[in-house]
Motif scaffolding. Sequence first.
Motif, PDB file in Angstrom:
ATOM      1  N   TRP A 249       0.829  -1.213   0.000  1.00  0.00           N
ATOM      2  CA  TRP A 249       0.000   0.000   0.000  1.00  0.00           C
ATOM      3  C   TRP A 249       0.860   1.259   0.000  1.00  0.00           C
ATOM      4  O   TRP A 249       0.380   2.334  -0.336  1.00  0.00           O
ATOM      5  CB  TRP A 249      -0.958  -0.012   1.189  1.00  0.00           C
ATOM      6  CG  TRP A 249      -0.333   0.296   2.518  1.00  0.00           C
ATOM      7  CD1 TRP A 249       0.596  -0.446   3.181  1.00  0.00           C
ATOM      8  CD2 TRP A 249      -0.591   1.436   3.341  1.00  0.00           C
ATOM      9  NE1 TRP A 249       0.928   0.140   4.366  1.00  0.00           N
ATOM     10  CE2 TRP A 249       0.207   1.296   4.499  1.00  0.00           C
ATOM     11  CE3 TRP A 249      -1.428   2.546   3.228  1.00  0.00           C
ATOM     12  CZ2 TRP A 249       0.201   2.230   5.522  1.00  0.00           C
ATOM     13  CZ3 TRP A 249      -1.431   3.475   4.262  1.00  0.00           C
ATOM     14  CH2 TRP A 249      -0.627   3.312   5.381  1.00  0.00           C
ATOM     15  N   LEU A 250       2.157   1.122   0.339  1.00  0.00           N
ATOM     16  CA  LEU A 250       3.019   2.296   0.333  1.00  0.00           C
ATOM     17  C   LEU A 250       3.793   2.430  -0.973  1.00  0.00           C
ATOM     18  O   LEU A 250       4.687   3.266  -1.098  1.00  0.00           O
ATOM     19  CB  LEU A 250       3.982   2.249   1.528  1.00  0.00           C
ATOM     20  CG  LEU A 250       3.280   2.460   2.881  1.00  0.00           C
ATOM     21  CD1 LEU A 250       4.234   2.222   4.036  1.00  0.00           C
ATOM     22  CD2 LEU A 250       2.682   3.863   2.978  1.00  0.00           C
ATOM     23  N   GLY A 251       3.473   1.572  -1.955  1.00  0.00           N
ATOM     24  CA  GLY A 251       4.078   1.691  -3.273  1.00  0.00           C
ATOM     25  C   GLY A 251       5.525   1.226  -3.327  1.00  0.00           C
ATOM     26  O   GLY A 251       6.288   1.691  -4.177  1.00  0.00           O
ATOM     27  N   LEU A 252       5.935   0.317  -2.436  1.00  0.00           N
ATOM     28  CA  LEU A 252       7.323  -0.158  -2.419  1.00  0.00           C
ATOM     29  C   LEU A 252       7.441  -1.462  -3.189  1.00  0.00           C
ATOM     30  O   LEU A 252       6.459  -2.159  -3.427  1.00  0.00           O
ATOM     31  CB  LEU A 252       7.787  -0.371  -0.967  1.00  0.00           C
ATOM     32  CG  LEU A 252       7.569   0.829  -0.039  1.00  0.00           C
ATOM     33  CD1 LEU A 252       7.958   0.473   1.385  1.00  0.00           C
ATOM     34  CD2 LEU A 252       8.360   2.028  -0.527  1.00  0.00           C
ATOM     35  N   ASP A 253       8.685  -1.781  -3.546  1.00  0.00           N
ATOM     36  CA  ASP A 253       8.931  -3.026  -4.271  1.00  0.00           C
ATOM     37  C   ASP A 253       9.988  -3.834  -3.518  1.00  0.00           C
ATOM     38  O   ASP A 253      11.179  -3.545  -3.615  1.00  0.00           O
ATOM     39  CB  ASP A 253       9.429  -2.703  -5.684  1.00  0.00           C
ATOM     40  CG  ASP A 253       9.570  -3.958  -6.527  1.00  0.00           C
ATOM     41  OD1 ASP A 253       9.511  -5.067  -5.950  1.00  0.00           O
ATOM     42  OD2 ASP A 253       9.750  -3.838  -7.746  1.00  0.00           O
ATOM     43  N   PRO A 254       9.557  -4.824  -2.757  1.00  0.00           N
ATOM     44  CA  PRO A 254      10.517  -5.545  -1.908  1.00  0.00           C
ATOM     45  C   PRO A 254      11.340  -6.605  -2.634  1.00  0.00           C
ATOM     46  O   PRO A 254      12.160  -7.269  -2.006  1.00  0.00           O
ATOM     47  CB  PRO A 254       9.626  -6.215  -0.848  1.00  0.00           C
ATOM     48  CG  PRO A 254       8.227  -6.084  -1.294  1.00  0.00           C
ATOM     49  CD  PRO A 254       8.191  -5.290  -2.561  1.00  0.00           C
ATOM     50  N   ARG A 255      11.185  -6.762  -3.961  1.00  0.00           N
ATOM     51  CA  ARG A 255      11.849  -7.883  -4.638  1.00  0.00           C
ATOM     52  C   ARG A 255      13.366  -7.735  -4.678  1.00  0.00           C
ATOM     53  O   ARG A 255      14.108  -8.689  -4.507  1.00  0.00           O
ATOM     54  CB  ARG A 255      11.342  -8.003  -6.085  1.00  0.00           C
ATOM     55  CG  ARG A 255       9.986  -8.618  -6.181  1.00  0.00           C
ATOM     56  CD  ARG A 255       9.463  -8.485  -7.567  1.00  0.00           C
ATOM     57  NE  ARG A 255       9.385  -7.074  -7.978  1.00  0.00           N
ATOM     58  CZ  ARG A 255       9.066  -6.674  -9.181  1.00  0.00           C
ATOM     59  NH1 ARG A 255       8.807  -7.551 -10.102  1.00  0.00           N
ATOM     60  NH2 ARG A 255       8.994  -5.403  -9.467  1.00  0.00           N
ATOM     61  N   ALA A 256      13.837  -6.536  -4.891  1.00  0.00           N
ATOM     62  CA  ALA A 256      15.266  -6.362  -5.155  1.00  0.00           C
ATOM     63  C   ALA A 256      16.125  -6.431  -3.895  1.00  0.00           C
ATOM     64  O   ALA A 256      17.311  -6.672  -3.959  1.00  0.00           O
ATOM     65  CB  ALA A 256      15.488  -5.022  -5.841  1.00  0.00           C
ATOM     66  N   GLY A 257      15.549  -6.223  -2.753  1.00  0.00           N
ATOM     67  CA  GLY A 257      16.333  -6.210  -1.523  1.00  0.00           C
ATOM     68  C   GLY A 257      15.465  -5.629  -0.435  1.00  0.00           C
ATOM     69  O   GLY A 257      14.262  -5.488  -0.617  1.00  0.00           O
ATOM     70  N   ALA A 258      16.064  -5.284   0.690  1.00  0.00           N
ATOM     71  CA  ALA A 258      15.268  -4.698   1.757  1.00  0.00           C
ATOM     72  C   ALA A 258      14.636  -3.415   1.240  1.00  0.00           C
ATOM     73  O   ALA A 258      15.338  -2.567   0.708  1.00  0.00           O
ATOM     74  CB  ALA A 258      16.166  -4.389   2.939  1.00  0.00           C
TER      75      ALA A 258
END
Length: 297
Positions: free
Chosen positions: A254-263
Amino acid sequence: MNRWLRRALQASVLLLLAGIPALQIWTVGVTTRWAPEELEQRYGPLARPLVELCARTFGDPPELGGLLTGGIWSIGLGGFELADPIALASLLAGLAWPPVALLLGGALVLLLHLAFGRLFCGALCPYGALSRLVSRLRPRFALEGSLPRWLGFVTLGAVVLAPLVGGSLVSLLPYAAVGLAMQGLVFGGWLGAVLVLGGLLLSDLLLWEHGVCRSLCPSGALQSLLGRWRVLRLEPLRKVGCEAHCHLCAESCWLGLDPRAGAPDSECDSCGRCIGVCPSSRLVLRVPVRDLPGRPQ
Ligand code: SF4
Ligand code: SF4
């Protein structure tokens, strides 16, 4: 965090905020009951008759011996006065000797932000809960706008520095606007807070999904600033790969983040939505201990 635990916490906060005057357990550390005149003056014209009706119907509210006190921006639990440092900085700016209990409580909350980042956003904030509710109601014609994330630091500076020019913007903090607006709706006061909250929610509904939490909220900005050093972090396990073309975690955030690449960066609130949707169980919330042998990577 477990979805039901998160929802239970958010619902409890909303109920507490709505019931502040009726329960009368909720004042700023000095008393647990207001006199009828003060009740009316603080909360609105309907507060006194409604509280009297409750007392006649259900009896007096429980006397908790000061174990639970507080206000919109602070909560006293058994002698600890946990207070929002932003509101404190603004509201106590003019006092020569701010109460030590509040200063300690503010410092404790700062430490919690340092340890857990935006956990308040993910688990407790009533505006965050309403924003997620509103996002389910977005009409087709709603805009997909976004705001620069640095705007939150501008609003943070404005709230903290407003007392220097004799003003106060504390009631514009989104979570405070929720509390004040709920009291206004129940007790007939705080029309301004109802308008502020309505405006914030409408902007999330029609202009930018979760834009207030992503880019405008001073509290979210402070938590993400301190969250750079947080202890509890979301991490992808290095030995587990993503499924091809899978973007489920990024889509769920919901905050528009992308956790795939790393923390994910300091914006992450540890809500755990992305963990729940990952088909490879690749994401974990943990205290990073990379160098210990035998630890899953
Ligand atoms: S960004 Fe602000 S309004 Fe949004 S959840 Fe966090 S504290 Fe609440
Ligand atoms: S990255 Fe995951 S845990 Fe962090 S805010 Fe987004 S969905 Fe929640």
